[in-house]
Design a protein around this motif. Structure first.
Motif, PDB file in Angstrom:
ATOM      1  N   ILE A   1       0.838  -1.203   0.000  1.00  0.00           N
ATOM      2  CA  ILE A   1       0.000   0.000   0.000  1.00  0.00           C
ATOM      3  C   ILE A   1       0.872   1.252   0.000  1.00  0.00           C
ATOM      4  CG2 ILE A   1      -1.623   1.354   1.398  1.00  0.00           C
ATOM      5  CD1 ILE A   1      -2.825  -1.379   2.294  1.00  0.00           C
ATOM      6  N   ILE A   2       1.912   1.255   0.825  1.00  0.00           N
ATOM      7  CA  ILE A   2       2.820   2.409   0.886  1.00  0.00           C
ATOM      8  C   ILE A   2       3.518   2.608  -0.448  1.00  0.00           C
ATOM      9  CG2 ILE A   2       4.962   3.254   1.936  1.00  0.00           C
ATOM     10  CD1 ILE A   2       3.978   1.939   4.562  1.00  0.00           C
ATOM     11  N   TYR A   3       4.011   1.507  -1.034  1.00  0.00           N
ATOM     12  CA  TYR A   3       4.684   1.608  -2.323  1.00  0.00           C
ATOM     13  C   TYR A   3       3.758   2.169  -3.393  1.00  0.00           C
ATOM     14  CZ  TYR A   3       6.947   0.250  -6.665  1.00  0.00           C
ATOM     15  OH  TYR A   3       7.500   0.274  -7.921  1.00  0.00           O
ATOM     16  N   GLU A   4       2.524   1.653  -3.458  1.00  0.00           N
ATOM     17  CA  GLU A   4       1.570   2.129  -4.451  1.00  0.00           C
ATOM     18  C   GLU A   4       1.229   3.597  -4.232  1.00  0.00           C
ATOM     19  OE1 GLU A   4      -1.774  -0.537  -4.354  1.00  0.00           O
ATOM     20  OE2 GLU A   4      -0.543  -2.241  -5.017  1.00  0.00           O
ATOM     21  N   SER A   5       1.095   4.014  -2.977  1.00  0.00           N
ATOM     22  CA  SER A   5       0.786   5.407  -2.675  1.00  0.00           C
ATOM     23  C   SER A   5       1.927   6.333  -3.085  1.00  0.00           C
ATOM     24  CB  SER A   5       0.497   5.581  -1.183  1.00  0.00           C
ATOM     25  OG  SER A   5      -0.651   4.854  -0.825  1.00  0.00           O
ATOM     26  N   LEU A   6       3.156   5.934  -2.759  1.00  0.00           N
ATOM     27  CA  LEU A   6       4.306   6.751  -3.128  1.00  0.00           C
ATOM     28  C   LEU A   6       4.485   6.811  -4.636  1.00  0.00           C
ATOM     29  CD1 LEU A   6       6.860   5.678  -0.385  1.00  0.00           C
ATOM     30  CD2 LEU A   6       5.619   7.850  -0.551  1.00  0.00           C
ATOM     31  N   HIS A   7       4.240   5.686  -5.300  1.00  0.00           N
ATOM     32  CA  HIS A   7       4.370   5.644  -6.753  1.00  0.00           C
ATOM     33  C   HIS A   7       3.307   6.544  -7.402  1.00  0.00           C
ATOM     34  CE1 HIS A   7       5.484   4.091 -10.653  1.00  0.00           C
ATOM     35  NE2 HIS A   7       4.220   3.799 -10.895  1.00  0.00           N
ATOM     36  N   ALA A   8       2.092   6.539  -6.877  1.00  0.00           N
ATOM     37  CA  ALA A   8       1.030   7.363  -7.423  1.00  0.00           C
ATOM     38  C   ALA A   8       1.331   8.857  -7.220  1.00  0.00           C
ATOM     39  CB  ALA A   8      -0.295   7.017  -6.756  1.00  0.00           C
ATOM     40  N   MET A   9       1.973   9.196  -6.101  1.00  0.00           N
ATOM     41  CA  MET A   9       2.324  10.596  -5.841  1.00  0.00           C
ATOM     42  C   MET A   9       3.432  11.070  -6.772  1.00  0.00           C
ATOM     43  SD  MET A   9       2.234  10.570  -1.678  1.00  0.00           S
ATOM     44  CE  MET A   9       2.876  12.223  -1.520  1.00  0.00           C
TER      45      MET A   9
END
Length: 117
Positions: free
Chosen positions: A107-115
């Motif tokens: 979840i953290i990786y996906e959130s950072l990637h989306a940002m």
């Protein structure tokens, strides 16, 4: 663990064991009951699912001598786990915690990637 020891990242630990991720070899290492075992991604989750299907209530209530021990032979592993009721609960806690940490990291990786996009 040999040469892979330098490439391990701890995912989750309890007082009874730990789960490590090795990106170099794409495996998870489980430290439990005095030993280390490596599992590929799918085999790790199959082990977790198998562990979840054990009826701990039946183990606790059944008076038969053999009822309080379960033997697990995980897929693609040379290790056999002989687990008491307490071991099953401790192993479940370890694998459930590891899975939760893997999901959180995703979840953290996906959130950072989306940002970053």
């Amino acid at each position: 663990m040999g040469t892979a020891a330098n490439t391990l990242s701890e995912i989750f630990r309890t007082e009874y064991g730990a789960v490590f991720q090795c990106n170099r070899y794409n495996v998870y290492w489980i430290e439990f009951a005095g030993g280390f075992s490596s599992f590929k991604f799918n085999d790790f989750f199959h082990l977790k699912q198998t562990l979840e299907t054990i009826d701990v209530k039946e183990m606790a209530q059944n008076p038969a001598r053999f009822a309080d021990v379960v033997v697990l032979n995980p897929l693609c592993s040379d290790r056999c786990f002989v687990l008491t009721l307490t071991d099953v609960l401790n192993f479940r806690e370890l694998l459930q915690g590891a899975k939760a940490m893997m999901e959180l990291n995703s979840i953290i990786y996906e959130s950072l990637h989306a940002m970053a996009v």
